[in-house]
Design an enzyme around this catalytic site. Structure first.
Site, PDB file in Angstrom:
ATOM      1  CG  ASP A   1      -2.005   0.928   1.264  1.00 29.41           C
ATOM      2  OD1 ASP A   1      -2.396   1.390   0.178  1.00 29.41           O
ATOM      3  OD2 ASP A   1      -2.531   1.215   2.364  1.00 29.41           O
ATOM      4  CG  HIS A   2      -0.367   4.847   0.226  1.00 26.74           C
ATOM      5  ND1 HIS A   2      -0.797   5.782  -0.679  1.00 26.74           N
ATOM      6  CD2 HIS A   2      -1.453   4.532   0.962  1.00 26.74           C
ATOM      7  CE1 HIS A   2      -2.082   6.021  -0.488  1.00 26.74           C
ATOM      8  NE2 HIS A   2      -2.504   5.265   0.494  1.00 26.74           N
TER       9      HIS A   2
ATOM     10  CG  ASP B   1       0.551   7.661  -3.554  1.00 23.48           C
ATOM     11  OD1 ASP B   1       0.461   8.488  -4.486  1.00 23.48           O
ATOM     12  OD2 ASP B   1       0.041   7.841  -2.438  1.00 23.48           O
TER      13      ASP B   1
ATOM     14  CG  HIS C   1      -6.180   4.595  -1.668  1.00 24.94           C
ATOM     15  ND1 HIS C   1      -5.054   4.223  -0.980  1.00 24.94           N
ATOM     16  CD2 HIS C   1      -6.060   4.046  -2.899  1.00 24.94           C
ATOM     17  CE1 HIS C   1      -4.289   3.487  -1.764  1.00 24.94           C
ATOM     18  NE2 HIS C   1      -4.870   3.363  -2.943  1.00 24.94           N
TER      19      HIS C   1
HETATM   20  P1  13P Z   1      -9.177   4.557   5.675  1.00 27.77           P
HETATM   21  O1  13P Z   1      -8.324   5.422   6.556  1.00 27.77           O
HETATM   22  O2  13P Z   1     -10.416   5.279   5.260  1.00 27.77           O
HETATM   23  O3  13P Z   1      -9.480   3.249   6.285  1.00 27.77           O
HETATM   24  O4  13P Z   1      -8.366   4.291   4.335  1.00 27.77           O
HETATM   25  C1  13P Z   1      -7.353   3.322   4.282  1.00 27.77           C
HETATM   26  C2  13P Z   1      -6.603   3.338   2.997  1.00 27.77           C
HETATM   27  O5  13P Z   1      -6.976   3.938   2.021  1.00 27.77           O
HETATM   28  C3  13P Z   1      -5.337   2.570   2.931  1.00 27.77           C
HETATM   29  O6  13P Z   1      -4.639   2.829   1.759  1.00 27.77           O
END
Ligand code: 13P
Length: 324
Positions: A85-86, A107, A225
């Site tokens: 993620d990211h 990202d 996201h």
């Molecule tokens: P939330 O903070 O809304 O749960 O989003 C999490 C997210 O987008 C992780 O990449």
């Protein structure tokens, strides 16, 4: 597995795949139990904060163990993705590809457009050699998530998406339509207040931007996201048990349901499980002040999170039964 086939099926079927972040064993157990019970494909996401907290190596082997655990639970052919993620650099994405992740996000949305394209393309070229799928992002989400933060959001510009997707070769695109990271997605000034409950009512997501993106890129996998709903039952429980989360607010679930029926095929949820965990721990420790065995409160937290994940899968994303 990677996300390619999963996303193609989700778009056709009008549902979205849950992408749940995990940092610890209880969260992972809850995700896998919920996915196994509902037979939902699932994406396990590892953020930069998670890697710093729990160690990348440990998380990778936990995810591998989770596949075996899912089989033990009676899910014969688990459909599980391990996703970065990211990711914020080529080196990080490369290390995850080399390390066995099946999907990565680069990202580079905070960089100028041409630099976002160049970096995303470099990651795609590397990842595709190993059949690892790549998520990219256009537009900027507001909010704070682990170490990713931005004070303001910029909606994705639909006129850029074809050029971006074509030139980068990315497999899916995260867009900005008003969601944001964290448990405070809107300021009170951006909302109205329900006169009966006093609770904030958030402004709707920019579905016009989503529609315009889908018109430009028909059938292309879109990612949302920042899609926690910040369930008020947890917020109230936390606040009534000594916590302090004033005006915490998320994305209404009906809007996510609506998005899941479109080309949005991955919906990221992290904050909601943090809230469920915290509510459970506060509840147990308030009711039993003498408790000092972490299994007693982390076990309840795990049950709370499992319920939450099942609810998201069945009632919000509609992905149950899609990985029989
Ligand atoms: P939330 O903070 O809304 O749960 O989003 C999490 C997210 O987008 C992780 O990449």
């Amino acid at each position: 597995m990677n996300t390619r086939e999963m996303f193609a099926k989700a778009i056709k079927g009008g549902y979205a795949i849950p992408a749940f972040n995990f940092n610890n064993m209880e969260q992972l157990q809850a995700i896998i139990k919920a996915a196994a019970e509902t037979k939902s494909p699932v994406i396990l996401q590892v953020s930069k904060g998670a890697r710093n907290y729990a160690n990348q190596t440990l998380l990778r082997y936990m995810a591998q163990g989770a596949v075996e655990y899912a089989k033990e639970l009676g899910w014969e052919k688990p459909q599980i993705v391990l996703h970065l993620d990211h990711g914020d650099s080529f080196e990080l994405c490369k290390s995850c590809v080399d390390f066995g992740f099946s999907s990565v996000m680069i990202d580079a949305s905070s960089l100028p457009y041409e630099e976002n394209i160049a970096l995303t393309k470099k990651v795609v070229e590397y990842a595709h050699k190993y059949d690892v799928t790549v998520e990219a992002e256009l537009g900027v989400l507001a909010g704070v998530e682990d170490e990713v933060s931005s004070a303001v959001s910029h909606y994705t510009k639909p006129e850029e998406v074809v050029d971006f997707a074509t030139r980068t070769g990315c497999d899916s695109l995260a867009i900005s339509i008003g969601t944001s990271h964290g448990a405070y997605k809107f300021t009170p000034e951006q909302c109205t207040r329900d006169p009966k409950t006093g609770k904030l009512v958030p402004p709707p997501l920019a579905f016009d931007v989503l529609d315009a993106v889908m018109e430009q890129l028909p059938g292309f996998p879109i990612v949302l996201h920042g899609s926690s709903s910040v369930p008020q039952e947890y917020v109230d429980m936390i606040n009534s048990l000594g916590g302090k989360l004033p005006d915490a607010i998320g994305i209404p679930e009906e809007q996510l349901r609506q998005a899941a029926k479109s080309a949005v095929c991955k919906i990221n949820i992290d904050s909601d499980s943090r809230l469920a965990f915290t509510a459970a721990v506060r509840k147990v420790l308030t009711e039993k002040p003498g408790e000092f065995d972490p299994r007693k409160y982390c076990g309840v937290a795990r049950d709370f999170m499992e319920e939450l994940y099942k609810h998201k899968i069945i009632d919000v994303l509609g992905s149950d039964g899609k990985a029989e």
